[in-house]
Design a protein around this motif. Structure first.
Motif, PDB file in Angstrom:
ATOM      1  N   UNK A 171       0.845  -1.115   0.076  1.00 35.70           N
ATOM      2  CA  UNK A 171      -0.080   0.084   0.106  1.00 35.70           C
ATOM      3  C   UNK A 171       0.983   1.009   0.022  1.00 35.70           C
ATOM      4  N   UNK A 172       0.718   2.204  -0.906  1.00 35.36           N
ATOM      5  CA  UNK A 172       1.585   3.346  -1.240  1.00 35.36           C
ATOM      6  C   UNK A 172       0.631   4.415  -1.162  1.00 35.36           C
ATOM      7  N   UNK A 173       1.051   5.581  -0.617  1.00 30.41           N
ATOM      8  CA  UNK A 173       0.231   6.918  -0.838  1.00 30.41           C
ATOM      9  C   UNK A 173       0.976   7.545  -1.876  1.00 30.41           C
ATOM     10  N   UNK A 174       0.328   8.191  -2.603  1.00 24.05           N
ATOM     11  CA  UNK A 174       0.807   9.152  -3.602  1.00 24.05           C
ATOM     12  C   UNK A 174      -0.037  10.573  -3.586  1.00 24.05           C
ATOM     13  N   UNK A 175       0.826  11.677  -3.291  1.00 21.32           N
ATOM     14  CA  UNK A 175       0.163  12.827  -3.418  1.00 21.32           C
ATOM     15  C   UNK A 175       0.679  13.878  -4.398  1.00 21.32           C
ATOM     16  N   UNK A 176      -0.185  14.503  -4.995  1.00 22.65           N
ATOM     17  CA  UNK A 176       0.007  15.287  -6.444  1.00 22.65           C
ATOM     18  C   UNK A 176      -0.467  16.751  -5.917  1.00 22.65           C
ATOM     19  N   UNK A 177       0.396  17.557  -5.919  1.00 20.82           N
ATOM     20  CA  UNK A 177       0.093  19.194  -5.854  1.00 20.82           C
ATOM     21  C   UNK A 177       0.380  19.698  -7.073  1.00 20.82           C
ATOM     22  N   UNK A 178      -0.698  20.693  -7.524  1.00 20.01           N
ATOM     23  CA  UNK A 178      -0.559  21.501  -8.821  1.00 20.01           C
ATOM     24  C   UNK A 178      -0.273  22.651  -8.290  1.00 20.01           C
ATOM     25  N   UNK A 179       0.832  23.276  -8.577  1.00 24.15           N
ATOM     26  CA  UNK A 179       0.875  24.822  -8.066  1.00 24.15           C
ATOM     27  C   UNK A 179       1.006  25.694  -9.270  1.00 24.15           C
ATOM     28  N   UNK A 180       0.577  27.064  -9.146  1.00 21.43           N
ATOM     29  CA  UNK A 180       0.616  27.921  -9.992  1.00 21.43           C
ATOM     30  C   UNK A 180       0.452  29.363  -9.204  1.00 21.43           C
ATOM     31  N   UNK A 181       0.895  30.590  -9.758  1.00 18.72           N
ATOM     32  CA  UNK A 181       1.188  31.664  -9.278  1.00 18.72           C
ATOM     33  C   UNK A 181       2.010  31.409  -8.151  1.00 18.72           C
ATOM     34  N   UNK A 182       1.624  32.816  -7.429  1.00 17.29           N
ATOM     35  CA  UNK A 182       2.732  32.716  -6.188  1.00 17.29           C
ATOM     36  C   UNK A 182       2.591  31.607  -5.184  1.00 17.29           C
ATOM     37  N   UNK A 183       1.347  31.532  -4.913  1.00 17.28           N
ATOM     38  CA  UNK A 183       1.072  30.454  -3.787  1.00 17.28           C
ATOM     39  C   UNK A 183      -0.216  29.916  -3.968  1.00 17.28           C
ATOM     40  N   UNK A 184      -0.538  29.367  -5.310  1.00 13.56           N
ATOM     41  CA  UNK A 184      -1.895  28.748  -5.353  1.00 13.56           C
ATOM     42  C   UNK A 184      -1.481  27.286  -5.506  1.00 13.56           C
ATOM     43  N   UNK A 185      -2.603  26.391  -5.305  1.00 17.35           N
ATOM     44  CA  UNK A 185      -2.217  24.794  -5.464  1.00 17.35           C
ATOM     45  C   UNK A 185      -3.665  24.271  -5.205  1.00 17.35           C
ATOM     46  N   UNK A 186      -3.737  23.100  -5.769  1.00 15.23           N
ATOM     47  CA  UNK A 186      -4.642  22.059  -5.405  1.00 15.23           C
ATOM     48  C   UNK A 186      -3.929  20.787  -5.147  1.00 15.23           C
ATOM     49  N   UNK A 187      -4.686  19.905  -4.386  1.00 13.75           N
ATOM     50  CA  UNK A 187      -3.898  18.788  -3.913  1.00 13.75           C
ATOM     51  C   UNK A 187      -4.757  17.625  -4.125  1.00 13.75           C
ATOM     52  N   UNK A 188      -4.331  16.463  -4.607  1.00 14.78           N
ATOM     53  CA  UNK A 188      -4.891  15.015  -4.876  1.00 14.78           C
ATOM     54  C   UNK A 188      -4.073  14.022  -4.157  1.00 14.78           C
ATOM     55  N   UNK A 189      -4.876  13.203  -3.548  1.00 16.44           N
ATOM     56  CA  UNK A 189      -4.153  12.023  -3.055  1.00 16.44           C
ATOM     57  C   UNK A 189      -4.937  10.702  -3.240  1.00 16.44           C
ATOM     58  N   UNK A 190      -4.211   9.754  -3.405  1.00 16.28           N
ATOM     59  CA  UNK A 190      -5.024   8.435  -3.297  1.00 16.28           C
ATOM     60  C   UNK A 190      -3.911   7.247  -2.784  1.00 16.28           C
TER      61      UNK A 190
END
Lengths: 601, 134
Positions: B111-130
């Motif tokens: 079982x591995x956890x993978x988190x992906x953050x998409x960053x843009x601008x100066x400090x904007x981001x969204x995070x998805x994890x599974x």
């Protein structure tokens, strides 16, 4: 003017107010749209995050069920570390009053189970899993059918992470199924990671030894000599050779964790000979003297396992330490792959140790003591050793003088059947036919697979050492039919020098401490090394996968490097494709859990 | 006198109206700009979500065995180098000025956890994890 002036006086304000109203409406509309857009974006994110959270819940359940097929503990609001969300799994353990959000675990049952989807809606060895995930304002539900496969996945009969060492007669082949017997090419491979240096070698012990591998022989090692079956290509056949092959990923089985997760199962009572059905735990080293029957059982041994006898039936063995099998028909089932051995330590498989069994009968302090055996058995053993020494020291029959030939004949007479001997025995003093006498003694013991095997083997030995009435006829019979009855005496007396090495080889294969034939019907997975000798038959597959370097030294001094497979003195491995295709053949106990079908998401 | 008074009042009216309009327009423009920014941010979040989702699905599709066995972070903003082809391409480049940060960790038995953050601008981001399982 006044009328006009009065009428115009409010126009500017009215116009401004009207324009302001229009602008405010436009801006308000824009604001509403912007907010809606923001909500839509946020919902889209929540939906995506919730879907991935559902997937996370399914993966978590698979992981837990692989370790413990009986797992049915609710997971409520399991938070994700990086996402503002959580998933929930609830189990129905009552078997009634099913709710839409409830899962049903039927992993350990051979029968269908009920669920919210109706009667008999969950197949055997499966689970209906419902995962509810919530992220922000979005809730998503995933519903899947999970199925457990008790075997490891492999397309080859032998896989290793280290070296493959073969000695003596070797045959590796495969069939589509045991029922049809349709042959399929079956290869062997070593190397599960890039840069592996595993080699595959074969050593010819006797002149008539041959090696056959019907499929491709491959290793990740790029060296030219990484596959070495010797200089004489006429004595071996390979379905292909490949060095510098691609690594083949093999999924590891975490045996210690599996055993730990099942430490709460009922303890196996000492002296048990018939196990099951169900799951059982043994907290230390387990020695089984005699025959063990697995009846749809999974046995978790938190220590070493030693079996001096046979194991039959249907089941799985998880062993935390090293595993030793000494006996004929080590593990087998009647129809298909119903047995799996998963050993965290190395596995040693040897042919039946006839000496140990017969020593016991000749031991005055043993409950199986027989005074006549105390005479006959040492005679038989000593004569066999002396005869084999004589044959070894005279590889050329022509070197035997008349006295030595007479000695051979005398030894053969002592060991084997004399044509003119009448039942019960021609010589009550025990000077001849000791193998026949011992055979009859064993036949009087409580019948079992071990006893039946030993009686058959003793009869076969006895016929090899028979003194034939017509030596020429005995040799002709061997050359025509492969029937070795009376061969040793016939060759010695006739002077047929060409057959002397063959007779010597046959005598060697019947050394008394190695007279058995190990037969394993199933899958063997070890995180250590694998060592087998003495006419070993494996029907199924053999995997030795180790991620660390090390060796195991067994009590008799045999050293087995982890990840190595070493097969000596007559080996046959037959791969059965159906074993790994058909879930109906899965073994009890923990095993791989896969998503069979998504029912809703 | 009355005429002058009336003319002056009209001028005042106009001046007041202009003032009100100016203030109102400034307010409306501010709200308009704010709304426009909100729309733009929403679009960025939507795009960021798509970038993160695409990256996470690429990782999942590449197979469990391609995900490192040890806890690691791959910061595409630096960018960190890949390890044995992980994270899969197009890492570290990402479309439309977005950068991804991928974090992997072991959670349990297969079982591995993978988190992906998409960053843009100066400090904007969204995070998805599974979590991944073979």
């Amino acid at each position: 003017m006044r009328k006009v002036g009065r009428g115009r006086r409010g126009i500017a304000l009215m116009s401004v107010l009207f324009m302001m109203l229009v602008l405010m409406m436009l801006v308000n509309a824009l604001l509403i749209l912007a907010r809606q857009q923001a909500l839509v974006s946020r919902s889209a994110y929540d939906r995506e995050a919730a879907l991935f959270t559902v997937d996370a819940g399914v993966a978590e359940a698979q992981s837990r069920l692989e370790v413990d097929p009986t797992w049915s503990t609710d997971l409520v609001d399991q938070s994700m570390e990086s996402v503002p969300g959580a998933f929930t799994i609830r189990w129905n353990t009552s078997g009634t009053n099913f709710q839409p959000w409830e899962s049903v675990n039927n992993m350990s049952s051979p029968d269908y189970a009920d669920s919210i989807r109706g009667a008999d809606s969950v197949p055997p060895r499966s689970a209906l899993l419902v995962v509810t995930a919530r992220v922000g304002t979005m809730a998503r539900v995933g519903e899947v059918l999970l199925t457990r496969y008790g075997t490891v996945g492999t397309a080859r009969p032998i896989m290793s992470s280290g070296n493959l060492r073969f000695q003596g007669k070797v045959r590796v082949d495969g069939v589509k199924s045991l029922a049809t017997g349709v042959p399929v090419a079956s290869g062997i491979h070593t190397g599960i990671k890039s840069g592996a240096t595993g080699t595959i070698t074969w050593t010819q012990n006797q002149p008539d030894d041959e090696a056959t591998v019907t499929g491709k022989v491959s290793t990740v090692n790029p060296a030219a000599g990484a596959i070495d079956f010797g200089p004489d290509s006429s004595v071996y056949f390979l379905g292909g050779e490949e060095t510098d092959a691609k690594p083949e990923a093999v999924r590891r089985v975490d045996i210690p964790q599996t055993i730990e997760a099942n430490s709460g199962e009922p303890a196996l009572p000492p002296g048990t000979t018939a196990v099951g059905p169900g799951e059982w735990y043994y907290p230390g080293d387990l020695v089984i003297n005699g025959d063990l029957t697995l009846n749809n059982a999974a046995l978790y041994v938190n220590g070493k396992l030693t079996v001096n006898g046979s194991i039959t039936g249907r089941g799985s063995l998880y062993v935390g330490g090293d595993t030793s099998f000494q006996g004929d028909s080590v593990v087998q089932s009647q129809d298909a792959l119903h047995v799996g051995l998963f050993s965290h330590g190395s596995v040693r498989l040897t042919g039946f140790d006839g000496s140990a069994y017969l020593d016991d009968m000749a031991n005055p302090s043993s409950p199986n003591y027989d005074p006549e055996m105390a005479v006959w058995w040492p005679e038989a053993k000593g004569t066999l050793e002396a005869l084999q020494d004589l044959m070894d020291s005279n590889p050329n029959l022509g070197n035997l003088d008349a006295e030595e030939k007479a000695t051979v004949e005398s030894m053969v007479q002592k060991l084997g059947e004399e044509t003119a001997v009448v039942t019960p025995y021609g010589d009550p003093a025990g000077d001849i036919d000791v193998l026949g006498r011992i055979r009859d003694k064993v036949a009087l013991r409580t019948p079992g697979p071990t006893e039946a095997f030993l009686v058959e083997k003793l009869a076969s030995l006895r016929s090899l050492y028979q003194i034939p009435e017509d030596a020429g006829a005995a040799i002709a019979n061997f050359q025509a039919n492969g029937d070795a009855t009376g061969l040793v005496a016939a060759v010695a007396s006739s002077g047929e020098a060409a057959l002397w090495p063959t007779a010597t080889s046959l005598a060697h294969r019947t050394e008394f401490d190695k007279i058995g034939t190990s037969h394993f019907n199933g899958v063997v997975y070890t995180a250590g090394g694998f060592h087998a000798e003495n006419e070993v038959n494996i029907v199924g597959a053999l995997l030795a996968i180790s991620d660390t370097a090390g060796t195991t030294t067994f009590p008799d001094g045999t050293v087995v490097p982890w990840g190595d497979v070493r097969l000596k003195t007559g080996t046959r491995v037959t791969f059965v494709e159906d074993y790994f295709d058909n879930n109906a053949l899965s073994t009890p106990g923990a095993g791989y859990v896969t998503v069979d079908v998504w029912l809703g998401r | 006198m009355r005429l002058r008074l009336r003319q002056g009042v009209t001028l005042m009216e106009i001046l007041i109206a202009i003032g009100i309009v100016a203030i109102a327009i400034l307010a409306l423009v501010a709200v308009f700009i704010s709304g426009t920014k909100l729309v733009a941010q929403s679009q960025e979040v939507a795009t960021g979500t798509q970038v993160a989702r695409a990256e996470l699905e690429r990782i999942r599709d590449s197979g469990y065995d391609r995900v490192p066995d040890t806890d690691l972070t791959f910061d595409g903003r630096i960018p960190d180098a890949t390890v044995s082809g992980f994270p899969p391409l197009p890492y570290p480049s990402s479309p439309e000025g977005y950068q991804v940060v991928v974090t992997v960790s072991q959670r349990g038995y297969y079982l591995k956890s993978v988190t992906v953050e998409a960053h843009w601008g100066s400090d904007q981001r969204v995070v998805l994890q599974t979590y991944l399982h073979p």
